[in-house]
Enzyme design. Structure first.
Site, mmCIF file in Angstrom:
data_model
loop_
_atom_site.group_PDB
_atom_site.id
_atom_site.type_symbol
_atom_site.label_atom_id
_atom_site.label_comp_id
_atom_site.label_asym_id
_atom_site.label_seq_id
_atom_site.Cartn_x
_atom_site.Cartn_y
_atom_site.Cartn_z
ATOM 1 N N ASP A 82 44.108 46.963 42.701
ATOM 2 C CA ASP A 82 43.925 48.260 43.339
ATOM 3 C C ASP A 82 45.073 48.450 44.324
ATOM 4 O OD1 ASP A 82 43.172 50.480 44.920
ATOM 5 O OD2 ASP A 82 41.047 50.119 44.474
ATOM 6 N N ARG B 124 37.306 57.393 33.553
ATOM 7 C CA ARG B 124 37.810 58.619 32.936
ATOM 8 C C ARG B 124 38.530 58.264 31.642
ATOM 9 N NH1 ARG B 124 35.475 63.325 34.470
ATOM 10 N NH2 ARG B 124 35.185 63.361 36.720
ATOM 11 N N GLU C 169 36.244 65.365 25.360
ATOM 12 C CA GLU C 169 34.794 65.219 25.286
ATOM 13 C C GLU C 169 34.142 66.507 24.811
ATOM 14 O OE1 GLU C 169 33.313 63.681 28.981
ATOM 15 O OE2 GLU C 169 34.443 61.825 28.793
ATOM 16 N N HIS D 279 29.189 59.742 27.869
ATOM 17 C CA HIS D 279 29.417 60.019 29.302
ATOM 18 C C HIS D 279 28.094 60.006 30.069
ATOM 19 C CE1 HIS D 279 32.589 61.967 32.103
ATOM 20 N NE2 HIS D 279 31.759 61.208 32.800
ATOM 21 N N ALA E 74 34.130 53.211 31.877
ATOM 22 C CA ALA E 74 33.128 54.207 32.237
ATOM 23 C C ALA E 74 33.662 55.084 33.359
ATOM 24 C CB ALA E 74 31.828 53.532 32.651
#
Length: 344
Positions: free
Chosen positions: A203, A261, A290, A310, A259
């Site tokens: 990160d 984007r 989507e 989603h 899970a």
């Protein structure tokens, strides 16, 4: 007596209008008089998408304009707060979006009209973290495939997953890499540590030690991880973050879980890695488009994939939290207090 605060609760089939109205009523019970009008939008039974100049909204400008006549406050999840809607509703002073970001609001247009815009950060962090772990266990232990063979086809062929060659992988001692250590990623990390996994984090916004977890570069994380799970925000910099080069860095037989984007992953590269056998599998809850088109190459690799539509943030608690967070912002606005999660 002062005029009542007029609120429109433009909910949908997830964050129900009644949940919003109930939460607002509880928050304002001892404040100014208020009137709440409930409006039901179609999502998720009807798809969302771009509406005029905003993204991820229900196509309901006319319905919203009609409902907002005389209203000062809008609480919604998918209502399209476009320039047209704002022009038609000059009395609107506060918009609260029941989601992690107000992507359905034209923020520039709202700011020009002195309309405050708030949102509900963290509403689905726990639900998405839990769902991520579910996806991970499902793909590692081939749970959906075994269910399909036994429950749908009524055969015992799934017992082949008990052979050494086809048996699954357990999380204990497994090197797992997390890309992103925010509200969701940090929860996933804690649960993985409880399983006994060897957790590593990438990160760029985190410095120093994170609760004893090892930090590293993205390339180092990919080279060391048997499972990689994505928890990054989608930005111009992270779009396509995991492409052919990054997938090639993963060890043979690794697994990818997303899970977050869909556009974080180059789906063509993912399909190529699955087809070559370099990846043992993947679990996806989000997609570049989507829903995925019927001819998506992903479906050709269904035996190696766990695919869900989603659903990571779909829990009753999320809907209730979203309504409560939104109602608390309405209460602050009515009382003239600083707003907690405001962008304009």
């Amino acid at each position: 007596m002062s005029e009542p605060v007029r609120v429109v609760a433009a909910g949908d089939h997830f964050v129900l209008p009644g949940l919003i109205a109930q939460a607002v009523g509880k928050e304002l019970s001892d404040e100014r008089p208020h009137e709440t009008r409930e409006v039901m939008l179609g999502w998720p039974l009807e798809p969302f998408g771009p509406v005029a100049e905003v993204a991820e909204a229900s196509d309901a400008e006319d319905e919203l304009i009609e409902a907002l006549a005389g209203a000062q406050v809008l609480v919604t999840q998918m209502g399209p707060v476009t320039e047209r809607v704002l022009d038609a509703c000059p009395g609107l002073k506060l918009v609260v979006v029941c989601r992690g970001g107000p992507v359905n609001v034209n923020l520039d247009a709202a700011k020009r009209r002195d309309v405050r815009v708030c949102y509900a950060p963290g509403r689905n962090a726990a639900a998405t973290a839990e769902f991520t772990l579910g996806l991970m266990l499902a793909v590692l232990r081939r749970i959906p495939q075994a269910h399909e063979l036994l429950a749908r086809r009524r055969g015992w062929e799934g017992a082949a997953y008990y052979t050494y060659e086809h048996s699954g992988v357990e999380l204990e001692d497994l090197p797992v890499g997390l890309v992103g250590h925010g509200a969701v990623g940090s929860r996933v990390a804690r649960v993985l540590c409880a399983f006994g996994a060897q957790v590593m984090v990438y990160d760029p916004y985190v410095r120093g030690e994170v609760h004893g977890l090892r930090l590293g570069s993205l390339d180092e994380l990919l080279r060391r991880s048997r499972v990689v799970t994505l928890h990054a925000r989608l930005t111009a910099q992270t779009r396509g973050l995991i492409g052919a080069r990054e997938l090639a860095l993963l060890p043979q037989g690794a697994v990818l879980v997303n899970a977050a984007r869909g556009a974080l992953v180059d789906e063509a590269a993912l399909c190529a890695a699955l087809g070559s056998g370099h990846l043992a599998g993947a679990a996806l809850d989000t997609y570049a488009h989507e829903p995925p088109p019927p001819d998506s190459p992903l479906f050709a690799h269904a035996d190696r994939l766990v695919l869900t539509p989603h659903l990571g943030g779909a829990s009753r608690a999320v809907a209730e939290k979203a309504a409560r967070i939104a109602a608390e912002e309405v209460g602050r606005w009515v009382r003239g207090e600083p707003l907690a999660h405001c962008l304009t």
